[in-house]
Scaffold this motif. Structure first.
Motif, short mmCIF file in Angstrom:
data_model
loop_
_atom_site.label_atom_id
_atom_site.label_comp_id
_atom_site.label_asym_id
_atom_site.label_seq_id
_atom_site.Cartn_x
_atom_site.Cartn_y
_atom_site.Cartn_z
N GLU A 282 0.95 -1.28 0.10
CA GLU A 282 -0.10 -0.03 0.20
C GLU A 282 0.97 1.29 0.11
O GLU A 282 0.63 2.15 -0.69
CB GLU A 282 -0.84 0.01 1.17
CG GLU A 282 -1.87 1.14 1.41
CD GLU A 282 -2.60 1.02 2.61
OE1 GLU A 282 -3.43 2.22 2.98
OE2 GLU A 282 -2.72 0.26 3.34
N LYS A 283 1.89 1.25 1.02
CA LYS A 283 2.77 2.46 0.92
C LYS A 283 3.29 2.77 -0.22
O LYS A 283 3.71 3.95 -0.74
CB LYS A 283 3.80 2.30 2.02
CG LYS A 283 3.04 2.37 3.30
CD LYS A 283 4.08 2.87 4.48
CE LYS A 283 4.72 4.26 4.52
NZ LYS A 283 5.29 4.77 5.40
N LYS A 286 1.15 4.07 -3.03
CA LYS A 286 0.75 5.56 -2.91
C LYS A 286 1.87 6.49 -3.20
O LYS A 286 1.79 7.36 -3.81
CB LYS A 286 0.31 5.77 -1.32
CG LYS A 286 -1.23 5.20 -0.91
CD LYS A 286 -1.30 5.47 0.60
CE LYS A 286 -2.72 4.89 0.94
NZ LYS A 286 -2.96 5.26 2.06
N LYS A 290 1.81 9.23 -6.24
CA LYS A 290 2.00 10.69 -5.91
C LYS A 290 3.06 11.26 -6.84
O LYS A 290 3.20 12.36 -7.08
CB LYS A 290 2.62 10.61 -4.47
CG LYS A 290 2.68 11.94 -3.99
CD LYS A 290 3.03 11.95 -2.50
CE LYS A 290 3.52 13.53 -2.00
NZ LYS A 290 4.02 13.41 -0.72
#
Length: 313
Positions: A282-283, A286, A290
């Motif tokens: 997930e990190k 993201k 970004k």
């Protein structure tokens, strides 16, 4: 995501007499598609470091027997779910007794090896400076025979931890046998252009790996990402540097080199890794979004490049 370098097999081995912690760990990292595969390694250092850092005595060290024992534990305790697509790696071949043993390791599932770790061994020289003044760095005669045997056997050659002399000697040997399609990778190395750590790769080294359609696993160890504290952005910058250098993301993977299993300095190693394996998927997703990476590029970085490299499609 697929983790291009995780010493999970060593973690299992050193906890073989008390597996409760390992079971909890495996359940956590394999949950919710965090780690869905990768290269899981048995990790070998010098005898002194094996004893002090892993509590493994020299009498215990036998690559074939160690791997058989770990595989038996994994099967008996169902530690790695069947849907986890992983490759077995051996990090450091100091204790390989004879080259023909690679045939046995291949039959046991080994598909990736680091000929050297940081230290120097009978095959070549690692990134740690030699204690013997004027010792010649690079592959030894036996090391060149090893590379041919790895290519012939179909085992991937992991260049992470090799010093520059050994790196280029391996590349030259692979060029001699390019018709045999050697598998070349650097499972956990970043870019010297971003962070001038000894273990990171120059632009020429990155291009050499691309020459064999190999993979570079960008590792989330803070000290290999950046010399300052902007580690998350530096991690992405390492990926972007290779993307810009090669014109695509097809030769990039993602690696944790998680070392929280260490018996010593456990708190230090917990702080050293940028991501927890329990939320890394997930990190990283993201962060990449970004920084304007497309969904197609993200999927390549996390899954497809690994599958392509190991011919899993």
């Amino acid at each position: 995501m697929y983790d291009f370098h995780y010493d999970l097999l060593t973690y299992i081995y050193i906890n073989k007499n008390n597996l409760s912690e390992v079971k909890k760990h495996c359940k956590k990292i394999f949950n919710k598609n965090n780690i869905t595969g990768g290269i899981f390694n048995l990790f070998y250092m010098t005898e002194e470091e094996m004893k002090n850092e892993l509590n493994i005595t020299s009498e215990e060290i036998n690559i074939i027997n160690n791997l058989k024992e770990v595989k038996e534990i994994i099967k008996r305790e169902n530690l790695i779910p069947e849907n986890i697509n992983y490759t077995i790696g051996i990090e450091g071949l100091d204790y390989l007794e004879k080259l023909d043993d690679l045939n046995i390791l291949y039959e046991l599932g080994v598909r990736s090896v680091n000929p050297v770790w940081n230290n120097h061994n009978k095959f070549g020289t690692g990134v740690r400076p030699a204690k013997i003044i004027n010792k010649k760095n690079g592959l030894t005669k036996l090391g060149k025979e090893l590379i041919y045997k790895l290519i012939e056997t179909g085992i991937g050659i992991d260049l992470s931890h090799s010093d520059e002399e050994t790196f280029w000697d391996i590349i030259e040997e692979c060029r001699k046998y390019k018709n045999l399609k050697p598998k070349v990778l650097a499972s956990h190395s970043n870019c010297k252009a971003i962070c001038n750590a000894r273990r990171n790769l120059t632009d020429d080294q990155i291009r050499a790996i691309k020459e064999f359609n190999g993979i570079i696993g960008i590792v989330s160890i803070k000290t290999f990402c950046s010399s300052n504290k902007h580690y998350e952005q530096a991690y992405i910058e390492n990926i972007t540097h290779i993307k810009n250098l090669l014109g695509e993301v097809d030769n990039i993977g993602l690696a944790t080199d998680d070392m929280t299993y260490y018996k010593i300095d456990r708190r230090y190693y917990k702080k050293l890794n940028l991501f927890k394996q329990s939320n890394i998927n997930e990190k990283i997703t993201k962060l990449l979004l970004k920084n304007n990476y497309t969904n197609d590029e993200i999927n390549k970085l996390k899954i497809e490049n690994y599958s392509r490299f190991w011919n899993l499609k």
